[in-house]
Design a protein around this motif. Structure first.
Motif, short mmCIF file in Angstrom:
data_model
loop_
_atom_site.label_atom_id
_atom_site.label_comp_id
_atom_site.label_asym_id
_atom_site.label_seq_id
_atom_site.Cartn_x
_atom_site.Cartn_y
_atom_site.Cartn_z
N TRP A 179 6.25 -10.43 -0.78
CA TRP A 179 6.25 -9.40 -1.82
C TRP A 179 6.96 -8.15 -1.32
O TRP A 179 7.79 -7.59 -2.01
CB TRP A 179 4.81 -9.09 -2.23
N ILE A 180 6.64 -7.74 -0.11
CA ILE A 180 7.26 -6.55 0.47
C ILE A 180 8.76 -6.76 0.65
O ILE A 180 9.55 -5.85 0.38
CB ILE A 180 6.58 -6.18 1.81
N ALA A 181 9.17 -7.94 1.07
CA ALA A 181 10.59 -8.23 1.28
C ALA A 181 11.38 -8.06 -0.02
O ALA A 181 12.56 -7.68 0.02
CB ALA A 181 10.77 -9.64 1.84
N GLY A 182 10.75 -8.31 -1.14
CA GLY A 182 11.43 -8.20 -2.43
C GLY A 182 11.47 -6.80 -3.02
O GLY A 182 12.11 -6.56 -4.04
N LEU A 183 10.79 -5.86 -2.39
CA LEU A 183 10.75 -4.48 -2.90
C LEU A 183 12.02 -3.73 -2.54
O LEU A 183 12.66 -4.00 -1.52
CB LEU A 183 9.56 -3.73 -2.29
N PRO A 184 12.39 -2.76 -3.36
CA PRO A 184 13.52 -1.90 -3.01
C PRO A 184 13.21 -1.12 -1.72
O PRO A 184 12.05 -0.81 -1.43
CB PRO A 184 13.64 -0.93 -4.19
N SER A 185 14.24 -0.79 -0.96
CA SER A 185 14.03 -0.14 0.34
C SER A 185 13.35 1.22 0.22
O SER A 185 12.60 1.61 1.11
CB SER A 185 15.35 -0.01 1.09
N TYR A 186 13.57 1.95 -0.88
CA TYR A 186 12.91 3.25 -1.02
C TYR A 186 11.40 3.10 -1.16
O TYR A 186 10.65 3.99 -0.76
CB TYR A 186 13.50 4.08 -2.16
N ILE A 187 10.92 1.99 -1.66
CA ILE A 187 9.48 1.74 -1.75
C ILE A 187 8.96 1.25 -0.39
O ILE A 187 7.89 1.64 0.04
CB ILE A 187 9.14 0.73 -2.86
N LYS A 188 9.75 0.41 0.28
CA LYS A 188 9.34 -0.10 1.59
C LYS A 188 9.08 1.05 2.56
O LYS A 188 8.24 0.93 3.45
CB LYS A 188 10.40 -1.02 2.17
N GLY A 189 9.79 2.15 2.40
CA GLY A 189 9.61 3.30 3.28
C GLY A 189 8.22 3.89 3.21
O GLY A 189 7.78 4.57 4.13
N TYR A 190 7.50 3.65 2.12
CA TYR A 190 6.14 4.17 1.97
C TYR A 190 5.08 3.23 2.55
O TYR A 190 3.92 3.59 2.65
CB TYR A 190 5.80 4.38 0.49
N LEU A 191 5.47 2.02 2.89
CA LEU A 191 4.51 1.02 3.33
C LEU A 191 4.40 1.00 4.84
O LEU A 191 5.39 1.20 5.55
CB LEU A 191 4.93 -0.37 2.83
#
Length: 63
Positions: A44-56
């Motif tokens: 799920w995380i791999a499919g997220l846009p990079s700007y959202i991944k930065g919050y995880l």
């Protein structure tokens, strides 16, 4: 600017609660279910846009 900070805080609190919940479930589940949860979460995380991944947080580094 204050509204942005409050909005950010709400997002971070919600994110932290979700991660804590997933970690609690994984700790009490058997190894197969824990592995499934981790795999699904990473996909799920791999499919997220990079700007959202930065919050995880970086997951999978904890034992």
């Amino acid at each position: 600017m204050l509204c942005d900070e409050v909005s950010q805080l709400d997002w971070e609190v919600a994110r932290k609660q979700l991660i804590d919940l997933i970690e609690d479930v994984a700790k009490t589940a058997n190894k197969k279910i824990t592995a499934l949860i981790q795999t699904q979460l990473h996909q799920w995380i791999a499919g997220l846009p990079s700007y959202i991944k930065g919050y995880l947080p970086i997951l999978g580094c904890k034992s």
